[in-house]
Design a protein around this motif. Structure first.
Motif, PDB file in Angstrom:
ATOM      1  N   GLU A  99      -6.205  -5.567  69.974  1.00  0.00           N
ATOM      2  CA  GLU A  99      -7.145  -4.412  70.746  1.00  0.00           C
ATOM      3  C   GLU A  99      -8.661  -4.251  69.968  1.00  0.00           C
ATOM      4  OE1 GLU A  99      -7.565  -2.937  73.653  1.00  0.00           O
ATOM      5  OE2 GLU A  99      -6.031  -2.856  74.699  1.00  0.00           O
ATOM      6  N   ASP A 100      -9.646  -4.335  70.423  1.00  0.00           N
ATOM      7  CA  ASP A 100     -11.187  -3.622  69.614  1.00  0.00           C
ATOM      8  C   ASP A 100     -10.775  -3.266  68.864  1.00  0.00           C
ATOM      9  OD1 ASP A 100     -11.511  -7.063  69.486  1.00  0.00           O
ATOM     10  OD2 ASP A 100     -12.722  -6.675  71.398  1.00  0.00           O
ATOM     11  N   GLY A 101     -11.320  -2.765  67.497  1.00  0.00           N
ATOM     12  CA  GLY A 101     -11.358  -1.599  66.783  1.00  0.00           C
ATOM     13  C   GLY A 101     -10.751  -1.539  66.278  1.00  0.00           C
ATOM     14  N   PRO A 102      -9.847   0.450  65.383  1.00  0.00           N
ATOM     15  CA  PRO A 102      -9.527   1.226  64.870  1.00  0.00           C
ATOM     16  C   PRO A 102      -8.979   2.013  66.004  1.00  0.00           C
ATOM     17  CG  PRO A 102     -11.579   1.968  65.165  1.00  0.00           C
ATOM     18  CD  PRO A 102     -11.819   0.961  65.965  1.00  0.00           C
ATOM     19  N   PRO A 103      -7.172   2.258  64.226  1.00  0.00           N
ATOM     20  CA  PRO A 103      -6.560   2.432  65.409  1.00  0.00           C
ATOM     21  C   PRO A 103      -6.469   4.278  65.547  1.00  0.00           C
ATOM     22  CG  PRO A 103      -6.265   1.854  63.179  1.00  0.00           C
ATOM     23  CD  PRO A 103      -6.857   1.640  63.299  1.00  0.00           C
ATOM     24  N   PRO A 104      -6.102   5.036  66.093  1.00  0.00           N
ATOM     25  CA  PRO A 104      -5.026   4.302  66.904  1.00  0.00           C
ATOM     26  C   PRO A 104      -5.721   4.285  68.455  1.00  0.00           C
ATOM     27  CG  PRO A 104      -4.663   7.010  66.621  1.00  0.00           C
ATOM     28  CD  PRO A 104      -6.035   6.398  66.112  1.00  0.00           C
ATOM     29  N   LEU A 105      -4.316   3.394  68.587  1.00  0.00           N
ATOM     30  CA  LEU A 105      -4.676   2.829  70.237  1.00  0.00           C
ATOM     31  C   LEU A 105      -4.495   2.677  70.938  1.00  0.00           C
ATOM     32  CD1 LEU A 105      -6.996  -0.729  68.203  1.00  0.00           C
ATOM     33  CD2 LEU A 105      -7.951   0.910  69.556  1.00  0.00           C
ATOM     34  N   PRO A 106      -4.515   2.161  73.023  1.00  0.00           N
ATOM     35  CA  PRO A 106      -3.365   2.258  73.231  1.00  0.00           C
ATOM     36  C   PRO A 106      -2.180   1.704  72.805  1.00  0.00           C
ATOM     37  CG  PRO A 106      -5.002   2.392  74.799  1.00  0.00           C
ATOM     38  CD  PRO A 106      -5.294   1.861  73.237  1.00  0.00           C
ATOM     39  N   ALA A 107      -0.843   1.585  73.250  1.00  0.00           N
ATOM     40  CA  ALA A 107       0.618   0.820  72.867  1.00  0.00           C
ATOM     41  C   ALA A 107       0.546  -0.285  73.954  1.00  0.00           C
ATOM     42  CB  ALA A 107       1.799   1.755  72.294  1.00  0.00           C
ATOM     43  N   GLU A 108      -0.236  -0.661  74.487  1.00  0.00           N
ATOM     44  CA  GLU A 108      -0.141  -1.735  75.145  1.00  0.00           C
ATOM     45  C   GLU A 108      -0.276  -3.436  75.050  1.00  0.00           C
ATOM     46  OE1 GLU A 108      -3.598  -1.610  77.984  1.00  0.00           O
ATOM     47  OE2 GLU A 108      -3.799   1.133  78.199  1.00  0.00           O
ATOM     48  N   VAL A 109       1.008  -4.037  75.695  1.00  0.00           N
ATOM     49  CA  VAL A 109       1.772  -5.722  75.106  1.00  0.00           C
ATOM     50  C   VAL A 109       0.092  -6.622  75.761  1.00  0.00           C
ATOM     51  CG1 VAL A 109       2.779  -7.340  75.502  1.00  0.00           C
ATOM     52  CG2 VAL A 109       3.639  -5.186  75.069  1.00  0.00           C
ATOM     53  N   LEU A 110      -0.471  -7.343  74.806  1.00  0.00           N
ATOM     54  CA  LEU A 110      -1.065  -7.864  75.418  1.00  0.00           C
ATOM     55  C   LEU A 110      -0.460  -9.738  75.991  1.00  0.00           C
ATOM     56  CD1 LEU A 110      -4.455  -9.091  74.964  1.00  0.00           C
ATOM     57  CD2 LEU A 110      -4.213  -9.468  73.332  1.00  0.00           C
ATOM     58  N   THR A 111       0.356 -10.703  75.099  1.00  0.00           N
ATOM     59  CA  THR A 111       0.506 -11.012  75.653  1.00  0.00           C
ATOM     60  C   THR A 111       2.986 -11.091  74.820  1.00  0.00           C
ATOM     61  OG1 THR A 111      -0.313 -12.836  73.636  1.00  0.00           O
ATOM     62  CG2 THR A 111      -0.960 -12.716  75.295  1.00  0.00           C
ATOM     63  N   VAL A 112       3.367 -11.950  76.026  1.00  0.00           N
ATOM     64  CA  VAL A 112       4.909 -12.171  75.391  1.00  0.00           C
ATOM     65  C   VAL A 112       4.146 -14.222  74.787  1.00  0.00           C
ATOM     66  CG1 VAL A 112       6.666 -12.077  75.930  1.00  0.00           C
ATOM     67  CG2 VAL A 112       5.720  -9.969  75.790  1.00  0.00           C
ATOM     68  N   SER A 113       4.931 -14.515  74.266  1.00  0.00           N
ATOM     69  CA  SER A 113       4.687 -15.867  74.088  1.00  0.00           C
ATOM     70  C   SER A 113       6.078 -16.694  73.338  1.00  0.00           C
ATOM     71  CB  SER A 113       3.916 -16.420  73.300  1.00  0.00           C
ATOM     72  OG  SER A 113       2.201 -16.187  73.845  1.00  0.00           O
ATOM     73  N   THR A 136       2.391 -19.275  75.902  1.00  0.00           N
ATOM     74  CA  THR A 136       2.088 -18.074  76.503  1.00  0.00           C
ATOM     75  C   THR A 136       3.543 -17.723  78.098  1.00  0.00           C
ATOM     76  OG1 THR A 136       0.085 -17.725  75.552  1.00  0.00           O
ATOM     77  CG2 THR A 136       0.650 -15.903  77.442  1.00  0.00           C
ATOM     78  N   LEU A 137       3.965 -16.524  77.955  1.00  0.00           N
ATOM     79  CA  LEU A 137       4.965 -16.957  78.760  1.00  0.00           C
ATOM     80  C   LEU A 137       4.223 -15.556  80.336  1.00  0.00           C
ATOM     81  CD1 LEU A 137       8.056 -16.827  77.472  1.00  0.00           C
ATOM     82  CD2 LEU A 137       7.090 -18.645  78.490  1.00  0.00           C
ATOM     83  N   PHE A 138       3.622 -14.342  79.192  1.00  0.00           N
ATOM     84  CA  PHE A 138       4.153 -13.148  80.559  1.00  0.00           C
ATOM     85  C   PHE A 138       2.275 -12.415  79.302  1.00  0.00           C
ATOM     86  CE2 PHE A 138       8.350 -13.080  79.701  1.00  0.00           C
ATOM     87  CZ  PHE A 138       8.181 -12.779  81.107  1.00  0.00           C
ATOM     88  N   THR A 139       0.956 -12.096  80.500  1.00  0.00           N
ATOM     89  CA  THR A 139       0.339 -11.858  79.803  1.00  0.00           C
ATOM     90  C   THR A 139      -0.716 -10.109  80.679  1.00  0.00           C
ATOM     91  OG1 THR A 139      -2.666 -12.527  79.039  1.00  0.00           O
ATOM     92  CG2 THR A 139      -1.065 -13.957  81.481  1.00  0.00           C
ATOM     93  N   SER A 140      -1.924  -9.923  79.704  1.00  0.00           N
ATOM     94  CA  SER A 140      -1.854  -8.592  80.144  1.00  0.00           C
ATOM     95  C   SER A 140      -3.202  -8.851  81.253  1.00  0.00           C
ATOM     96  CB  SER A 140      -2.267  -7.689  79.211  1.00  0.00           C
ATOM     97  OG  SER A 140      -3.270  -8.264  78.259  1.00  0.00           O
ATOM     98  N   GLY A 141      -3.368 -10.167  80.794  1.00  0.00           N
ATOM     99  CA  GLY A 141      -5.018 -10.622  81.551  1.00  0.00           C
ATOM    100  C   GLY A 141      -6.060 -10.446  80.814  1.00  0.00           C
ATOM    101  N   ARG A 142      -5.879  -9.574  80.236  1.00  0.00           N
ATOM    102  CA  ARG A 142      -7.367  -9.261  78.667  1.00  0.00           C
ATOM    103  C   ARG A 142      -6.895 -10.456  77.937  1.00  0.00           C
ATOM    104  NH1 ARG A 142      -5.262  -5.079  75.671  1.00  0.00           N
ATOM    105  NH2 ARG A 142      -3.770  -5.095  76.411  1.00  0.00           N
ATOM    106  N   PRO A 143      -8.428 -11.174  77.272  1.00  0.00           N
ATOM    107  CA  PRO A 143      -8.331 -11.828  76.486  1.00  0.00           C
ATOM    108  C   PRO A 143      -7.703 -11.622  75.443  1.00  0.00           C
ATOM    109  CG  PRO A 143     -10.477 -11.023  77.090  1.00  0.00           C
ATOM    110  CD  PRO A 143      -9.446 -10.192  77.902  1.00  0.00           C
ATOM    111  N   THR A 144      -6.927 -12.791  74.279  1.00  0.00           N
ATOM    112  CA  THR A 144      -6.742 -12.445  73.546  1.00  0.00           C
ATOM    113  C   THR A 144      -8.164 -13.306  72.267  1.00  0.00           C
ATOM    114  OG1 THR A 144      -6.249 -14.590  73.190  1.00  0.00           O
ATOM    115  CG2 THR A 144      -5.103 -12.901  73.218  1.00  0.00           C
TER     116      THR A 144
END
Length: 157
Positions: A99-113, A136-144
């Motif tokens: 995620e953009d920004g400093p921690p702590p941030l939500p723990a959401e998987v961005l991708t599995v590759s 890339t096999l799975f994506t959250s839909g958010r860009p990297t």
């Protein structure tokens, strides 16, 4: 190749993958390119690819220019094929939290590759990537934000 030699190579390649993740997540990202051979490449299965250490270094400079990013790259399940004492190929699974920004941030998987790698032992005795290819096999839909390819300033992952 003897079993002990295969096990030692496996440990060295697992250490290379861990070092890659550490440098990408903690920096300095400019040194990620040093984990590749001089003519190494890093890209995606769709064809976007950064070539040579300077191309890979430029990719990570563009990523840093994007701004503060908190990320954790988790590499697991190394499946390795020994192609000789100084060459191997392997696949690892990468789970990415970012995620953009400093921690702590939500723990959401961005991708599995899957990362398909070709490893070579160089003249200095160190293992490096000759190539890394991301599928890339799975994506959250958010860009990297890793801009692989010839146009490092505008490419999106």
């Amino acid at each position: 190749m003897e079993r002990a030699q295969k096990l030692m190579i496996r440990l060295e390649l697992e250490a290379l993958n861990a070092e890659f993740a550490y440098r990408v997540d903690h920096g300095p990202t400019a040194t990620v390119a040093d984990l590749f051979t001089e003519d190494g490449s890093y890209g995606r299965a769709d064809g976007a690819r950064s070539c040579g250490r300077e191309g890979i270094r430029a990719t990570y400079a563009a990523r840093e220019a994007h701004g503060l990013r908190t990320a954790r790259h988790l590499f697991t399940n190394l499946r390795l094929t020994h192609d000789g004492p100084d060459r191997a190929s392997g696949t690892t699974i990468m789970t990415l939290f970012a995620e953009d920004g400093p921690p702590p941030l939500p723990a959401e998987v961005l991708t599995v590759s899957d990362f398909d790698d070709v490893y070579v032992r160089c003249d200095d005795g160190e293992w490096r990537y000759q190539s890394r290819t991301i599928r890339t096999l799975f994506t959250s839909g958010r860009p990297t934000v890793l801009p692989l390819g010839s146009n490092a300033r505008t490419a999106q992952a």
